[in-house]
Design a protein around this motif. Structure first.
Motif, PDB file in Angstrom:
ATOM      1  N   GLY A   1      21.692  39.887  56.711  1.00 54.19           N
ATOM      2  CA  GLY A   1      23.058  39.386  56.715  1.00 54.19           C
ATOM      3  C   GLY A   1      23.431  38.767  58.044  1.00 54.19           C
ATOM      4  O   GLY A   1      22.778  38.981  59.068  1.00 54.19           O
ATOM      5  N   ASP A   2      24.502  37.990  58.039  1.00 56.32           N
ATOM      6  CA  ASP A   2      24.902  37.227  59.218  1.00 56.32           C
ATOM      7  C   ASP A   2      26.284  37.592  59.721  1.00 56.32           C
ATOM      8  O   ASP A   2      26.877  36.874  60.520  1.00 56.32           O
ATOM      9  N   ALA A   3      26.837  38.702  59.245  1.00 57.77           N
ATOM     10  CA  ALA A   3      28.192  39.099  59.638  1.00 57.77           C
ATOM     11  C   ALA A   3      28.192  40.452  60.328  1.00 57.77           C
ATOM     12  O   ALA A   3      29.150  41.224  60.225  1.00 57.77           O
ATOM     13  N   GLY A   4      27.107  40.755  61.026  1.00 58.84           N
ATOM     14  CA  GLY A   4      27.039  41.985  61.795  1.00 58.84           C
ATOM     15  C   GLY A   4      27.148  43.230  60.935  1.00 58.84           C
ATOM     16  O   GLY A   4      26.495  43.338  59.900  1.00 58.84           O
ATOM     17  N   ALA A   5      27.990  44.158  61.366  1.00 58.74           N
ATOM     18  CA  ALA A   5      28.130  45.426  60.661  1.00 58.74           C
ATOM     19  C   ALA A   5      29.100  45.350  59.499  1.00 58.74           C
ATOM     20  O   ALA A   5      29.309  46.342  58.799  1.00 58.74           O
ATOM     21  N   THR A   6      29.682  44.183  59.262  1.00 61.67           N
ATOM     22  CA  THR A   6      30.547  44.008  58.098  1.00 61.67           C
ATOM     23  C   THR A   6      29.943  42.939  57.190  1.00 61.67           C
ATOM     24  O   THR A   6      28.822  42.494  57.399  1.00 61.67           O
ATOM     25  N   ASP A   7      30.653  42.528  56.164  1.00 63.31           N
ATOM     26  CA  ASP A   7      30.202  41.452  55.278  1.00 63.31           C
ATOM     27  C   ASP A   7      31.387  41.027  54.418  1.00 63.31           C
ATOM     28  O   ASP A   7      32.509  41.477  54.627  1.00 63.31           O
ATOM     29  N   TYR A   8      31.118  40.190  53.429  1.00 60.98           N
ATOM     30  CA  TYR A   8      32.195  39.496  52.736  1.00 60.98           C
ATOM     31  C   TYR A   8      32.677  40.190  51.468  1.00 60.98           C
ATOM     32  O   TYR A   8      31.908  40.799  50.736  1.00 60.98           O
ATOM     33  N   MET A   9      33.967  40.035  51.216  1.00 56.55           N
ATOM     34  CA  MET A   9      34.582  40.557  50.002  1.00 56.55           C
ATOM     35  C   MET A   9      34.223  39.687  48.818  1.00 56.55           C
ATOM     36  O   MET A   9      33.494  38.711  48.938  1.00 56.55           O
ATOM     37  N   LEU A  10      34.774  40.020  47.657  1.00 58.39           N
ATOM     38  CA  LEU A  10      34.427  39.325  46.417  1.00 58.39           C
ATOM     39  C   LEU A  10      34.771  37.844  46.466  1.00 58.39           C
ATOM     40  O   LEU A  10      34.134  37.031  45.790  1.00 58.39           O
TER      41      LEU A  10
ATOM     42  N   GLY B   1      34.153  35.894  48.844  1.00 55.16           N
ATOM     43  CA  GLY B   1      33.111  35.194  49.573  1.00 55.16           C
ATOM     44  C   GLY B   1      33.550  34.597  50.888  1.00 55.16           C
ATOM     45  O   GLY B   1      32.759  33.926  51.559  1.00 55.16           O
ATOM     46  N   SER B   2      34.801  34.834  51.291  1.00 52.44           N
ATOM     47  CA  SER B   2      35.285  34.242  52.542  1.00 52.44           C
ATOM     48  C   SER B   2      36.024  35.226  53.439  1.00 52.44           C
ATOM     49  O   SER B   2      36.199  34.956  54.623  1.00 52.44           O
ATOM     50  N   THR B   3      36.447  36.357  52.896  1.00 52.18           N
ATOM     51  CA  THR B   3      37.184  37.349  53.668  1.00 52.18           C
ATOM     52  C   THR B   3      36.281  38.514  54.031  1.00 52.18           C
ATOM     53  O   THR B   3      35.629  39.095  53.161  1.00 52.18           O
ATOM     54  N   LEU B   4      36.231  38.850  55.309  1.00 54.11           N
ATOM     55  CA  LEU B   4      35.394  39.955  55.759  1.00 54.11           C
ATOM     56  C   LEU B   4      36.083  41.296  55.531  1.00 54.11           C
ATOM     57  O   LEU B   4      37.298  41.425  55.689  1.00 54.11           O
ATOM     58  N   PHE B   5      35.301  42.305  55.156  1.00 53.68           N
ATOM     59  CA  PHE B   5      35.809  43.669  55.133  1.00 53.68           C
ATOM     60  C   PHE B   5      36.202  44.061  56.561  1.00 53.68           C
ATOM     61  O   PHE B   5      35.591  43.605  57.529  1.00 53.68           O
ATOM     62  N   LYS B   6      37.192  44.895  56.682  1.00 53.12           N
ATOM     63  CA  LYS B   6      37.677  45.317  57.999  1.00 53.12           C
ATOM     64  C   LYS B   6      37.018  46.614  58.470  1.00 53.12           C
ATOM     65  O   LYS B   6      37.448  47.220  59.447  1.00 53.12           O
ATOM     66  N   HIS B   7      35.980  47.021  57.777  1.00 53.09           N
ATOM     67  CA  HIS B   7      35.224  48.199  58.185  1.00 53.09           C
ATOM     68  C   HIS B   7      33.742  47.920  57.913  1.00 53.09           C
ATOM     69  O   HIS B   7      33.391  46.893  57.323  1.00 53.09           O
ATOM     70  N   ARG B   8      32.902  48.815  58.320  1.00 53.88           N
ATOM     71  CA  ARG B   8      31.469  48.627  58.171  1.00 53.88           C
ATOM     72  C   ARG B   8      31.047  48.688  56.706  1.00 53.88           C
ATOM     73  O   ARG B   8      31.441  49.600  55.973  1.00 53.88           O
ATOM     74  N   VAL B   9      30.255  47.709  56.300  1.00 50.84           N
ATOM     75  CA  VAL B   9      29.683  47.668  54.959  1.00 50.84           C
ATOM     76  C   VAL B   9      28.251  47.154  55.088  1.00 50.84           C
ATOM     77  O   VAL B   9      27.797  46.803  56.173  1.00 50.84           O
TER      78      VAL B   9
END
Length: 466
Positions: free
Chosen positions: A261-270, A272-280
């Protein structure tokens, strides 16, 4: 995935429980399912419900330069674009692969399978141009279209994004293993958060595995675990039903890789453009049947000589995916790093270059507006690079290597001189306002076991952890 979202210790029980509790509390994820099944309804077959929103193509957003007339040196890139750029020849030197090529280890007789939605209409031509520019032998790409793949539309951003991903994957797998055969699987539906698109990809992989095609599979795609149907309720059956291709790969000794993945310790919501605000974390990278490939940042001179140590990729354009799975229990091969991962699967397993500021030259001609050379990065660069390395090791061993995670973690205990594994001890994967993990001595959730000295690593992987 390219520069865009990569959709994206043993001991007493009390000590392990404490480590697990600490990791899960920091991560903010819930209960896990067993490695071989889900908490409910595991098995093979069609997934339950499908997601609805397309995720951006894996390397989307990670190209900082497009339509250049020719690839230039790193020093020229710094002057012209104010970023670093690298060629496959620099990577070969940086990873000490040239001794293998001189010994005839080029991946000859082995096959790399690359899976991308839609593909690229100019993939063969672009590979030929790329190979000629760097003095590499070209190869005939075998293209398999799975389903009713639509005609390429240069006005369709989804098509264009995946074409760029395809070229990146093919060109850099070939650059590292120039003697290997390349099979490109183009699927009809793009990967999305949730499920849409993933069944097509898994079906295609399963079919090729059963037919005996491929020694290593490179996957530069993924979907955040939390976006799969049932996740919030602890029902992971929808995801578990997609694992049949990986189980088949294990039976046939095919090695399967996945970008972390390319968003560090988080990733994208359903969406596809909004990042989760916690680790996923994201699947298939988190699957214990998959080797998760994370990203580093290299600092090289024009010849490929290192000017500093490798660090975790985190350059402002993206960061190496890594963290704890919210679905899979800690696999046996990570027992030795239980103090870091707790009772869940941790990613990545290993890391190679992925930085966008220090990206790879890629040639593309599928769209007139961007025809020419571009610079692209992301873990979807690291993954095909590592697929090439695995192909070299398969040739060295003269047999398929299958699931390599057991050997990777066993080799790590043998030290760098014997294993070819080089620890990455600096950097972190904090991204999007979410605090990530910091690299340090030994295994960590930012760089995994570290990176490689190619010649020593290929020989060690080929012989196994003996």
């Amino acid at each position: 995935m390219g520069h865009q979202p990569a959709r994206r210790a043993t001991g007493a029980f009390t000590a392990l429980a404490a480590a697990t509790a600490a990791v899960l509390a920091a991560t903010g994820i819930g209960g896990a399912a067993g490695i071989g099944g889900a908490t409910a309804g595991a098995g093979t077959g069609a997934p339950a419900a499908a997601g609805t929103t397309f995720v951006r193509p894996a390397s989307s957003g990670h190209s900082l330069v497009e339509a250049a007339d020719k690839p230039t040196s790193t020093s020229d890139c710094l002057k012209t674009y104010r970023i670093r750029c690298y060629s496959p020849l620099q990577y070969r030197k940086a990873y000490n692969l040239d001794p293998l090529y001189r010994a005839g280890i080029t991946g000859k007789g082995r096959t790399i399978v690359i899976v991308d939605s839609f593909g690229s209409p100019t993939v063969q031509h672009d590979l030929d141009v790329f190979s000629k520019a760097f003095g590499l032998p070209s190869t005939k790409v075998r293209i398999i279209r799975w389903g009713k793949v639509p005609k390429f539309d240069p006005g369709n951003t989804d098509h264009v994004g995946w074409a760029g991903e395809t070229n990146l994957d093919v060109q850099y797998a070939h650059a590292i293993a120039p003697g290997a055969k390349i099979v490109l699987v183009e699927t009809a539906v793009a990967e999305t958060e949730g499920l849409t698109g993933l069944p097509e990809m898994m079906n295609a992989e399963y079919d090729l595995i059963k037919k005996g095609v491929g020694d290593v599979i490179s996957q530069s795609f993924g979907a955040t675990e939390n976006t799969f149907p049932g996740f919030a309720k602890g029902d992971h059956s929808a995801l578990m039903k997609l694992r049949y291709a990986f189980k088949a790969a294990a039976e046939k000794n095919v090695t399967v890789l996945g970008a972390s993945g390319d968003a560090g310790a988080t990733d994208y919501m359903l969406d596809g453009s909004t990042l989760f605000k916690h680790r996923v974390n994201s699947w298939p990278s988190t699957d214990p049947l998959v080797t998760s490939v994370g990203g580093t940042q290299l600092t090289l001179d024009n010849s490929g000589k290192r000017l500093g140590i490798d660090t975790v990729w985190n350059d402002g354009y993206g960061a190496s995916g890594g963290g704890i799975s919210g679905i899979f229990d800690r696999p046996d091969f990570q027992r030795s790093v239980a103090g870091t991962v707790g009772s869940h699967r941790g990613t990545p397993d290993i890391s190679l270059t992925a930085s966008v500021n220090g990206g790879a030259w890629v040639y593309s001609s599928y769209a007139s507006a961007t025809k020419g050379w571009g610079i692209t990065g992301g873990t979807s660069e690291a993954t095909p690079l590592f697929a090439g390395v695995v192909a070299l090791a398969v040739q060295q061993a003269n047999h398929r290597l299958g699931r390599i995670n057991d050997d990777l973690y066993a080799l790590a205990r043998q030290g760098p001189s014997r294993s070819g594994l080089v620890d990455v001890v600096t950097g972190n994967n904090s991204f999007g306002g979410v605090k990530g993990f910091t690299a340090g001595k030994g295994y960590d959730l930012a760089s995994g076991l570290g990176t490689i000295d190619g010649t020593a690593f290929v020989k060690a992987l080929a012989r196994g952890a003996h």
